[in-house]
Scaffold this active site. Structure first.
Site, short mmCIF file in Angstrom:
data_model
loop_
_atom_site.label_atom_id
_atom_site.label_comp_id
_atom_site.label_asym_id
_atom_site.label_seq_id
_atom_site.Cartn_x
_atom_site.Cartn_y
_atom_site.Cartn_z
N LYS A 156 0.82 -1.22 0.00
CA LYS A 156 0.00 0.00 0.00
C LYS A 156 0.84 1.25 0.00
O LYS A 156 0.46 2.27 -0.55
CB LYS A 156 -0.92 -0.01 1.22
CG LYS A 156 -1.98 -1.08 1.11
CD LYS A 156 -3.18 -0.76 1.97
CE LYS A 156 -4.30 -1.76 1.73
NZ LYS A 156 -4.24 -2.91 2.63
N ASP A 270 -3.78 -9.30 13.69
CA ASP A 270 -4.16 -9.34 12.28
C ASP A 270 -3.66 -10.61 11.60
O ASP A 270 -3.16 -10.58 10.49
CB ASP A 270 -3.61 -8.10 11.57
CG ASP A 270 -4.33 -7.83 10.27
OD1 ASP A 270 -5.45 -8.35 10.09
OD2 ASP A 270 -3.76 -7.11 9.43
N GLU A 274 -3.15 -13.70 4.37
CA GLU A 274 -2.52 -12.61 3.61
C GLU A 274 -1.29 -12.03 4.30
O GLU A 274 -0.48 -11.38 3.67
CB GLU A 274 -3.51 -11.46 3.37
CG GLU A 274 -4.65 -11.78 2.44
CD GLU A 274 -5.84 -12.39 3.16
OE1 GLU A 274 -5.66 -13.07 4.19
OE2 GLU A 274 -6.96 -12.18 2.67
P1 AMP Z 1 3.33 -5.75 1.39
O1 AMP Z 1 3.56 -4.30 1.27
O2 AMP Z 1 3.92 -6.33 2.63
O3 AMP Z 1 1.91 -6.16 1.15
O4 AMP Z 1 4.21 -6.42 0.21
C1 AMP Z 1 3.81 -6.41 -1.12
C2 AMP Z 1 4.21 -7.73 -1.75
O5 AMP Z 1 5.63 -7.86 -1.78
C3 AMP Z 1 3.73 -8.93 -0.98
O6 AMP Z 1 2.45 -9.26 -1.38
C4 AMP Z 1 4.76 -9.98 -1.31
O7 AMP Z 1 4.45 -10.61 -2.54
C5 AMP Z 1 6.02 -9.20 -1.52
N1 AMP Z 1 6.85 -9.20 -0.32
C6 AMP Z 1 6.75 -8.37 0.74
N2 AMP Z 1 7.67 -8.64 1.66
C7 AMP Z 1 8.40 -9.68 1.17
C8 AMP Z 1 9.51 -10.44 1.68
N3 AMP Z 1 10.05 -10.16 2.86
N4 AMP Z 1 9.99 -11.44 0.92
C9 AMP Z 1 9.43 -11.73 -0.28
N5 AMP Z 1 8.39 -11.05 -0.80
C10 AMP Z 1 7.86 -10.04 -0.09
#
Ligand code: AMP
Length: 416
Positions: A156, A270, A274
């Site tokens: 986001k 939470d 997801e």
């Molecule tokens: P988020 O802002 O945490 O929803 O991250 C967006 C997307 O990035 C997630 O839906 C994951 O696919 C990917 N992502 C976030 N953090 C990681 C992580 N530590 N390792 C691998 N993929 C990640």
């Protein structure tokens, strides 16, 4: 075989968190293991435990961190975040010469178009830099310290990239961006700051590590543990539901991680598919300590989103404590083995009817489930928080024990 203690010491020797002796010189590290070892250690064992004296000193997060899912209309899994390329596993990360993929220039493009510089009190509040953290100061990091790799996803507040530190021993990490102006627009500067500080102090194999953070004029960058097998909900969407064996192993890891969090007075609030990632060996990683919770407009969506993981006390607007996570663990167990959350009602009036079902604990099981899994779920999904099965008992429950690998070192189970 390496013990956790010896691995912990090896990771400590990697010196990711230590300041270099001088800004010009190489980082201090007594040992430079191969990338193979670094990747394995990072993914399997997270990081060294903090000194005992600091283990129970984390502050309680604020109570407003609950987040609800967007309303579901079709299958509950298929309507989650769009399935894009970001979950592809990185088995190569355990090989020497790890390929971090191609950088698409997204950080620069975003930086041109997105967000404003912030000033005044907000700028001070968001000048977040782990090198000056009170408990575990790290070395000084900037964007120039990383080779940029493939995009992992979009959150986001900004994009997430696979990166590698330029300095030896060349860590693979996930670098996550948060745009300051968007944080300010959501009026969540203080919460973000607090949550980052909390996560940086957490060390458990099933809790996604935050290794450090730094900022520039417009953005905050989070150096996160790389979760090589991506998002758990994509697996759930792919398979519909999980076998009881796979589910039990995930719930075992969840219960252990939650027990650790609660021992530090951290309530996640939470828990849901997801917010769970998978490490390179398929081990579960609790992620998302709330920054996306505070996205602008989230509260309003909360009012019309699904209630699926909320316990009766939160639905009824009552005081709540750490036992909200036990309820969510029950919902998660049900969703793993059945494929949808237990109180979900879709379609017109679904939110109100879900609300009623939660408050009444209107729990119905499909016939195919084993008596043991039904027992765990029913003992977790109790209306009164104090009646819910404690985490220590979850870890001893026959359903969990039955499927726990004999040589279990939590966080090492392989699922695929
Ligand atoms: P988020 O802002 O945490 O929803 O991250 C967006 C997307 O990035 C997630 O839906 C994951 O696919 C990917 N992502 C976030 N953090 C990681 C992580 N530590 N390792 C691998 N993929 C990640």
């Amino acid at each position: 075989m390496a013990t956790i203690g010896s691995v912990t010491r090896q990771i400590a020797a990697l010196e990711l968190n230590k300041k270099p002796t001088s800004s010009a010189g190489p980082p201090l590290h007594t040992k430079q293991p191969s990338q193979t070892n670094v990747a394995k250690l990072l993914s399997k064992y997270a990081a060294p435990l903090p000194p005992l004296s600091t283990q129970n000193t984390l502050a309680k997060p604020q109570k407003s961190t609950q987040k609800m899912r967007a309303p579901t209309t079709g299958s509950s899994n298929s309507n989650r975040k769009a399935a894009t390329s970001s979950s592809s596993p990185a088995p190569e990360a355990t090989q020497p010469g790890i390929d971090i993929g191609n950088y698409d220039g997204g950080l620069e493009i975003d930086n041109e178009k997105r967000g404003e510089k912030v000033s005044g009190e907000a700028a001070t509040e968001l000048a977040l830099d782990s090198s000056s953290a009170r408990q575990y100061p790290t070395r000084v990091w900037t964007l120039h310290d990383f080779d940029m790799g493939r995009p992992l996803g979009k959150g986001k507040f900004g994009r997430v990239y696979m990166v590698r530190t330029k300095a030896e021993p060349r860590y693979i990490l996930a670098l996550k961006t948060l745009y300051k102006s968007e944080i300010v627009a959501g009026r969540v500067e203080k919460q973000i700051r607090r949550e980052i500080e909390i996560q940086q102090n957490l060390r458990h194999p099933n809790v996604l590590r935050l290794y450090g953070y730094f900022h520039d004029e417009k953005r905050i960058f989070l150096m996160l543990e790389f979760a090589g097998k991506g998002e758990l909900y994509r697996q759930l969407a792919k398979y519909g539901c999980f076998s009881e064996k796979r589910s039990a192993r995930y719930i075992d890891q969840m219960a252990d991680a939650l027990m650790y969090l609660h021992s530090k007075h951290v309530i996640h609030r939470d828990i849901k598919p997801e917010n769970l990632l998978l490490g390179l060996n398929g081990e579960l990683k609790i992620a998302d300590f709330g920054w996306s919770v505070h996205a602008p407009g989230n509260r309003r969506r909360t009012m019309c989103g699904t209630l699926d993981y909320l316990p009766p006390e939160m639905v009824e607007g009552k005081e709540h404590g750490e036992k909200v996570d036990l309820w969510a663990l029950g919902v998660l167990t049900y969703e793993f083995v059945v494929g949808n959350p237990p109180f979900e009602v879709r379609g017109h009036g679904g939110v109100d009817r879900t609300y009623t079902r939660i408050v009444k604990v209107d729990l119905r099981f499909p016939a195919a489930l084993s008596p043991d899994v039904k027992d765990v779920i029913a003992r977790l999904l109790r209306h009164e928080p104090q009646d819910r099965l404690p985490l220590s008992k979850v870890l001893q429950h026959p359903w969990i024990v039955k499927y726990r690998p004999k040589d279990c070192l939590r966080g090492r189970q392989v699922y695929e």
